[in-house]
Every structure is written in C-alpha cells, then in structure tokens.
Motif scaffolding. Structure first.
Motif, PDB file in Angstrom:
ATOM      1  N   VAL A  56       0.537  -1.384   0.045  1.00 20.48           N
ATOM      2  CA  VAL A  56      -0.207   0.218   0.191  1.00 20.48           C
ATOM      3  C   VAL A  56       1.090   1.350  -0.051  1.00 20.48           C
ATOM      4  N   PHE A 106      -5.952   4.457  -0.257  1.00 19.66           N
ATOM      5  CA  PHE A 106      -4.706   3.765   0.266  1.00 19.66           C
ATOM      6  C   PHE A 106      -5.448   4.149   1.841  1.00 19.66           C
ATOM      7  N   ALA A 109      -7.257   0.689   2.331  1.00 16.48           N
ATOM      8  CA  ALA A 109      -6.697  -0.007   2.057  1.00 16.48           C
ATOM      9  C   ALA A 109      -5.980  -0.596   3.429  1.00 16.48           C
ATOM     10  N   SER A 110      -4.964   0.508   3.970  1.00 14.83           N
ATOM     11  CA  SER A 110      -3.540   0.430   4.866  1.00 14.83           C
ATOM     12  C   SER A 110      -4.692   0.189   6.159  1.00 14.83           C
ATOM     13  N   LEU A 154      -6.133  -0.125  -5.629  1.00 15.22           N
ATOM     14  CA  LEU A 154      -4.395  -0.031  -5.510  1.00 15.22           C
ATOM     15  C   LEU A 154      -3.698  -0.255  -6.892  1.00 15.22           C
TER      16      LEU A 154
END
Length: 167
Positions: A56, A106, A109-110, A154
């Motif tokens: 990521v 992002f 996703a993190s 991503l």
C-alpha cells in the motif's frame, strides 16, 4: 537479509505485477526471504501484514508521483495560465478535493491490512493449510496480491502514464 532487501525487491516487482499479473520467481523468492527472514522459514500473518502494508505504501508513493507530474503538466498548459485568479482558485479547490478522494483508497486499504483478521484471510488464500513456505509463496502469492491490488483500487498505472506522456 532483513525486510529492507525484501522491500526493495517488492518495489521492483510491483510494476510488473500490476501490469502483467506476473512476477519472476527470483523476485518472489527475494521478497519471501526478506519478509520471512530466511528461505526455510514460514511466513507468519504478521510478516504478511508488513508485506501488504508496504505494498500500500509503495503504491501510494507511485500514485502521488503520478498525481504531481500530471498536475505539473496541466499547470503548464496555456489554458491554465490564461485563467483568472477566481478560476484558478475554484479549480485548485476541485483538484484538492479530487486528490483527497483518490488517496482515500490508500488510507482505506492501509486500515484493512491493519486488521489481523483480514490478514489471516489473505494468509489462508495463499496457503489454505496455513503454512506459507517459499515455494507456496512463489506459486500462490502473485495471484492473491494482484487480486488484493484490484480489490482496493491500488493498481497504479505508472507505465501507462509514462507511455502516454512520451507520445
């Protein structure tokens, strides 16, 4: 060997994975060894979590670079230079809102990869028996990682940007 060598191999392999969905076995072996700590070790969920969070982070860096390059190209156009003060202000506000929206993926996703339950699910996709060896990683990880990149939006098309920019 350490994760830094694994991360360097990951940085080299990600564009290949995003573009073709394939990575060389040598690169995958280096990535595995870097994160698992050795060729004969098993990759734990915590090591996989570090790997996914680094993915990521790397993709975010590539995305930010593309965003900045695109913005610089746009700001160099005659149309932008001819805009008045208010027009530029409104446009820059819109661009800022767009950037926030884009980079929210992002952050999401993190957060997803911070949750160990989600990491265990990915761990079991790579190896249903829970034992991620180097051979299993080389065989199964590219497909799972490519799926995860697509699932969280991503995939950063740096190669496409460069191709269109050169044309």
């Amino acid at each position: 060997m350490g994760a830094s060598k694994g991360k360097l191999a990951l940085e080299k392999a990600l564009p290949e994975l995003a573009r073709d969905g394939k990575v060389s076995p040598e690169s995958l072996g280096t990535i595995f060894t870097g994160y698992a700590g050795g060729d004969n070790n098993l990759m734990t969920p915590h090591q996989l979590q570090k790997l996914m969070r680094n993915i990521v982070s790397i993709q975010k860096g590539v995305g930010e670079k593309i965003y900045q390059e695109g913005l610089a190209i746009f700001r160099a156009t005659p149309g932008y230079k001819q805009m008045g003060f208010l027009e530029r202000g409104l446009l820059n506000t819109s661009i800022s809102a767009m950037k926030t929206t884009i980079f929210l993926a992002f952050s999401t996703a993190s957060d997803f990869y911070t949750n160990l339950t989600n990491i265990r699910a990915i761990h079991s996709k790579i190896s249903p028996d829970g034992r991620i060896t180097k051979e299993v990683f080389i065989k199964s990880a590219p497909g799972v990682i490519a799926y995860e990149l697509g699932k969280h939006n991503l995939v950063v098309a740096a190669d496409l940007f460069e191709k269109f920019n050169k044309a």
